[in-house]
Write a protein that holds these residues in place. Structure first.
Motif, PDB file in Angstrom:
ATOM      1  N   GLU A 462       6.909   4.602  -7.805  1.00  0.00           N
ATOM      2  CA  GLU A 462       6.765   5.565  -6.715  1.00  0.00           C
ATOM      3  C   GLU A 462       5.295   5.753  -6.347  1.00  0.00           C
ATOM      4  OE1 GLU A 462       7.977  10.172  -5.533  1.00  0.00           O
ATOM      5  OE2 GLU A 462       8.617   9.331  -7.462  1.00  0.00           O
ATOM      6  N   PHE A 463       4.445   5.879  -7.377  1.00  0.00           N
ATOM      7  CA  PHE A 463       3.006   6.002  -7.122  1.00  0.00           C
ATOM      8  C   PHE A 463       2.466   4.771  -6.397  1.00  0.00           C
ATOM      9  CE2 PHE A 463       1.735   9.221 -10.650  1.00  0.00           C
ATOM     10  CZ  PHE A 463       2.517  10.185 -10.011  1.00  0.00           C
ATOM     11  N   LEU A 464       2.942   3.592  -6.833  1.00  0.00           N
ATOM     12  CA  LEU A 464       2.501   2.342  -6.219  1.00  0.00           C
ATOM     13  C   LEU A 464       2.927   2.283  -4.752  1.00  0.00           C
ATOM     14  CD1 LEU A 464       1.368  -0.545  -6.269  1.00  0.00           C
ATOM     15  CD2 LEU A 464       3.598  -1.314  -7.129  1.00  0.00           C
ATOM     16  N   ASN A 465       4.207   2.587  -4.512  1.00  0.00           N
ATOM     17  CA  ASN A 465       4.712   2.546  -3.127  1.00  0.00           C
ATOM     18  C   ASN A 465       3.992   3.560  -2.229  1.00  0.00           C
ATOM     19  OD1 ASN A 465       6.530   0.523  -3.781  1.00  0.00           O
ATOM     20  ND2 ASN A 465       8.188   1.959  -4.263  1.00  0.00           N
ATOM     21  N   ASN A 466       3.729   4.725  -2.790  1.00  0.00           N
ATOM     22  CA  ASN A 466       3.010   5.752  -2.012  1.00  0.00           C
ATOM     23  C   ASN A 466       1.598   5.292  -1.676  1.00  0.00           C
ATOM     24  OD1 ASN A 466       5.172   7.507  -1.990  1.00  0.00           O
ATOM     25  ND2 ASN A 466       4.470   8.677  -3.790  1.00  0.00           N
ATOM     26  N   ALA A 467       0.935   4.635  -2.635  1.00  0.00           N
ATOM     27  CA  ALA A 467      -0.431   4.145  -2.402  1.00  0.00           C
ATOM     28  C   ALA A 467      -0.439   3.078  -1.311  1.00  0.00           C
ATOM     29  CB  ALA A 467      -1.016   3.591  -3.698  1.00  0.00           C
ATOM     30  N   ILE A 468       0.526   2.149  -1.383  1.00  0.00           N
ATOM     31  CA  ILE A 468       0.596   1.082  -0.377  1.00  0.00           C
ATOM     32  C   ILE A 468       0.906   1.671   1.002  1.00  0.00           C
ATOM     33  CG2 ILE A 468       1.903  -0.959   0.346  1.00  0.00           C
ATOM     34  CD1 ILE A 468       2.219  -1.650  -2.634  1.00  0.00           C
ATOM     35  N   ALA A 469       1.851   2.612   1.047  1.00  0.00           N
ATOM     36  CA  ALA A 469       2.211   3.255   2.317  1.00  0.00           C
ATOM     37  C   ALA A 469       1.031   4.033   2.885  1.00  0.00           C
ATOM     38  CB  ALA A 469       3.411   4.184   2.121  1.00  0.00           C
ATOM     39  N   SER A 470       0.300   4.702   2.008  1.00  0.00           N
ATOM     40  CA  SER A 470      -0.850   5.504   2.449  1.00  0.00           C
ATOM     41  C   SER A 470      -1.947   4.634   3.065  1.00  0.00           C
ATOM     42  CB  SER A 470      -1.419   6.280   1.256  1.00  0.00           C
ATOM     43  OG  SER A 470      -2.584   6.980   1.631  1.00  0.00           O
ATOM     44  N   THR A 471      -2.261   3.515   2.374  1.00  0.00           N
ATOM     45  CA  THR A 471      -3.300   2.630   2.911  1.00  0.00           C
ATOM     46  C   THR A 471      -2.849   1.979   4.213  1.00  0.00           C
ATOM     47  OG1 THR A 471      -4.847   0.856   2.335  1.00  0.00           O
ATOM     48  CG2 THR A 471      -2.588   0.562   1.609  1.00  0.00           C
ATOM     49  N   HIS A 472      -1.543   1.663   4.284  1.00  0.00           N
ATOM     50  CA  HIS A 472      -0.994   1.072   5.518  1.00  0.00           C
ATOM     51  C   HIS A 472      -1.089   2.066   6.692  1.00  0.00           C
ATOM     52  CE1 HIS A 472       1.494  -1.271   8.185  1.00  0.00           C
ATOM     53  NE2 HIS A 472       2.433  -0.323   8.234  1.00  0.00           N
ATOM     54  N   ASP A 473      -0.696   3.309   6.439  1.00  0.00           N
ATOM     55  CA  ASP A 473      -0.755   4.337   7.498  1.00  0.00           C
ATOM     56  C   ASP A 473      -2.187   4.584   7.959  1.00  0.00           C
ATOM     57  OD1 ASP A 473       1.969   4.608   7.374  1.00  0.00           O
ATOM     58  OD2 ASP A 473       1.942   6.422   6.121  1.00  0.00           O
ATOM     59  N   MET A 474      -3.114   4.584   7.011  1.00  0.00           N
ATOM     60  CA  MET A 474      -4.511   4.800   7.358  1.00  0.00           C
ATOM     61  C   MET A 474      -5.029   3.677   8.251  1.00  0.00           C
ATOM     62  SD  MET A 474      -7.830   5.228   4.847  1.00  0.00           S
ATOM     63  CE  MET A 474      -7.204   6.731   4.095  1.00  0.00           C
ATOM     64  N   HIS A 475      -4.691   2.440   7.902  1.00  0.00           N
ATOM     65  CA  HIS A 475      -5.138   1.287   8.691  1.00  0.00           C
ATOM     66  C   HIS A 475      -4.538   1.323  10.098  1.00  0.00           C
ATOM     67  CE1 HIS A 475      -6.119  -1.336   4.895  1.00  0.00           C
ATOM     68  NE2 HIS A 475      -6.773  -0.184   4.945  1.00  0.00           N
ATOM     69  N   LEU A 476      -3.248   1.632  10.181  1.00  0.00           N
ATOM     70  CA  LEU A 476      -2.597   1.700  11.494  1.00  0.00           C
ATOM     71  C   LEU A 476      -3.211   2.789  12.364  1.00  0.00           C
ATOM     72  CD1 LEU A 476       1.218   1.178  10.808  1.00  0.00           C
ATOM     73  CD2 LEU A 476      -0.406  -0.433  11.816  1.00  0.00           C
TER      74      LEU A 476
END
Length: 549
Positions: A462-476
């Motif tokens: 869950e922590f991993l998925n949240n980190a990936i989603a967070s970095t993706h949202d920031m980039h977008l």
């Protein structure tokens, strides 16, 4: 009789209107000139110099009312902070000596300052003066400056010719004057005494190693500053095409600038690094494609605008030439008429005709002149109306053309931004795939090494998925913001441009109408002056002549 309390008179005060007026009172000259100046007063916003010495001032305030000041003397007070000087942008001389100031600050707006004195304060460091490029005379003697390397800061002031740092702790060294001579080659006077070439040579030899080290650092800083200034200049140049900074890696670096989790995820191994490098290359390439699109469309718009300008100017020129032709025709007929009026005057003077006959003829000429004015007015107004309608139609067509061009540019740029987002999605999917395998390996192998920055992220899936989603949202969000900026500025420019076309034409039209009416009003006045003058009779003595057109 009331007795003034001397202690109360010496209480610290804040600058206000009453204090300013009191200081001005002392500045008026004596005698009649001073009395007249007091009577007339001096507008605060026109005042150029003021002395506010020995006034027990604790706080600088209210000086915004004297926005034209070029010289301000605030010496011998109790001032602790430099403040509220931002509006005095014309200031050339500022004297803050003999106060309680412990820090140089808030001088950024005083870019025209040439002479500055902090003599006898509590300052420990020379700083916060970067914008004072015109500084020529600087006195900061009798302060608390201990480190002689404060002198290095003054090397940036290329126009500084006179310096005083006497009675600071750093100046107690016997070689301090030689130190100044070596490190400040542009300074001509130190402590108001000329620096000799022998002192300069002695200092250079004495501090040669330090001097070379500083010059090397300055060269690197100058090169860095030059690159920054060039980038700013390029951005300003490219901003007219709405694609500033997109010809570099600027936007890509922005993605990871504050993305700590994104940086941490790259520690998962070589595979991530490979995807990152590929992502980097393709992303920067898309940025450059958007930049090229912006430059291409800017060139197309510029060429269209040049053609438009030439067309409109040609139409205005032809209209103006025709207008001048009508005015010249009018002036020719008017001059003929005035010659006849002068001839009538001679006939009247020589008793060839009488006053009644003269008056009759003048009235006939007046009617002809009015008809001529009216006819000229109609012709000029018709021409102006034709031009106004013609330019209005051309403007509308041009607005449609520019709208189509801007929309074409936006569509082409947005297509590339869409590819950019797709690239980000692909990178995120690869990151998620690698992350899933990485966390599985980490859970299976007890000896599997996890870098410190990755441990919080790899605590569970869950922590991993949240980190990936967070970095993706920031980039977008960063990509979306840059796209919104490009689209918003392009549309804003289009709206401003079209509005400007309409306003400029309405302004030109109104000015032209005023010009036509003013020209013909002058012609009427000249006719009246000519006929009245030639008659040679005081209108007040003859009611009949007062009623002549």
């Amino acid at each position: 009789m009331a007795v003034t309390d001397p202690c109360k008179a010496r209480e610290p005060r804040v600058i206000d209107n009453a204090l300013i007026e009191k200081c001005l009172e002392h500045q008026f000259p004596k005698g009649e000139i001073g009395r007249l100046m007091r009577k007339d007063g001096i507008p605060m916003d026109e005042l150029q110099e003021i002395r506010m010495e020995f006034m027990n001032i604790l706080k600088i305030d209210h000086l915004w009312v004297m926005k034209s000041l070029t010289k301000l003397q605030l010496n011998n007070n109790f001032i602790e902070n430099i403040e509220n000087l931002d509006t005095l942008v014309h200031l050339r001389e500022l004297d803050l000596s003999f106060n309680k100031i412990n820090k140089i600050a808030n001088l950024d707006k005083l870019v025209n300052l040439e002479k500055l004195s902090f003599y006898s304060n509590l300052i420990v460091k020379i700083e916060n003066m970067d914008t004072l490029k015109k500084l020529m005379i600087f006195s900061i003697g009798r302060n608390e400056i201990e480190d002689p390397e404060n002198v290095y800061y003054l090397r940036r002031f290329k126009m500084l010719t006179s310096l005083n740092m006497a009675h600071n702790p750093c100046a107690r060294d016997n070689n301090f004057r030689i130190f100044i001579a070596a490190f400040l080659p542009k300074v001509v006077y130190y402590e108001y005494k000329r620096i000799e070439e022998s002192e300069r040579d002695e200092g250079t030899n004495m501090f040669l190693n330090k001097l070379r080290a500083i010059e090397l650092v300055e060269e690197l800083e100058d090169a860095k500053t030059a690159n920054i200034e060039k980038a700013k200049a390029d951005a300003e140049l490219h901003s007219v095409s709405f694609v500033e900074y997109l010809n570099s890696r600027y936007l890509f670096d922005l993605l990871f600038e504050d993305d700590e989790e994104g940086k941490a995820l790259m520690e998962m191994g070589d595979e991530v690094q490979e995807f990152y490098v590929e992502y980097e290359e393709q992303f920067i390439d898309l940025c450059k494609q958007i930049f090229d699109v912006g430059q291409k469309h800017y060139k197309i718009r510029s060429d269209e605008m040049d053609n438009f300008t030439k067309t409109v100017e040609q139409a205005k020129k032809e209209n103006q030439e025709e207008s001048i032709g009508h005015m010249e025709n009018f002036m020719e007929k008017k001059n003929d008429m005035f010659s006849l009026i002068r001839l009538l005057q001679k006939h009247l003077d020589n008793d060839i005709i009488d006053v009644a006959k003269y008056t009759q003829k003048i009235e006939e000429f007046n009617e002809i002149h009015n008809e001529l004015i009216h006819d000229t007015w109609k012709k000029l107004m018709k021409l102006e109306l034709q031009l106004f309608e013609q330019v209005e139609e051309v403007n509308q067509n041009f607005e449609h053309t520019m709208t189509d061009m801007i929309n074409a540019f936006i569509e082409e740029a947005q297509a590339l931004f869409t590819q950019m987002r797709a690239l980000e999605v692909t990178y995120t999917e690869n990151l998620a795939d690698i992350g899933a395998r990485y966390i599985t390996q980490a859970n299976l192998g007890e000896s599997f090494f996890i870098p410190e920055v990755l441990r919080p992220i790899m605590a569970d899936k869950e922590f991993l998925n949240n980190a990936i989603a967070s970095t993706h949202d920031m980039h977008l969000q960063i990509i979306d913001n840059r796209e919104d900026t490009l689209v918003g500025r392009a549309k804003q420019w289009l709206e401003s441009f079209c509005t400007g076309l309409t306003k400029d034409e309405i302004k030109r039209n109104r000015y032209k109408l005023l010009e036509i009416n003013h020209f013909l009003d002058i012609q009427r006045e000249e006719f009246d002056e000519c006929s009245d003058y030639q008659l040679g009779i005081d209108p007040e003595e003859d009611d009949h002549f007062m009623q002549l057109p």
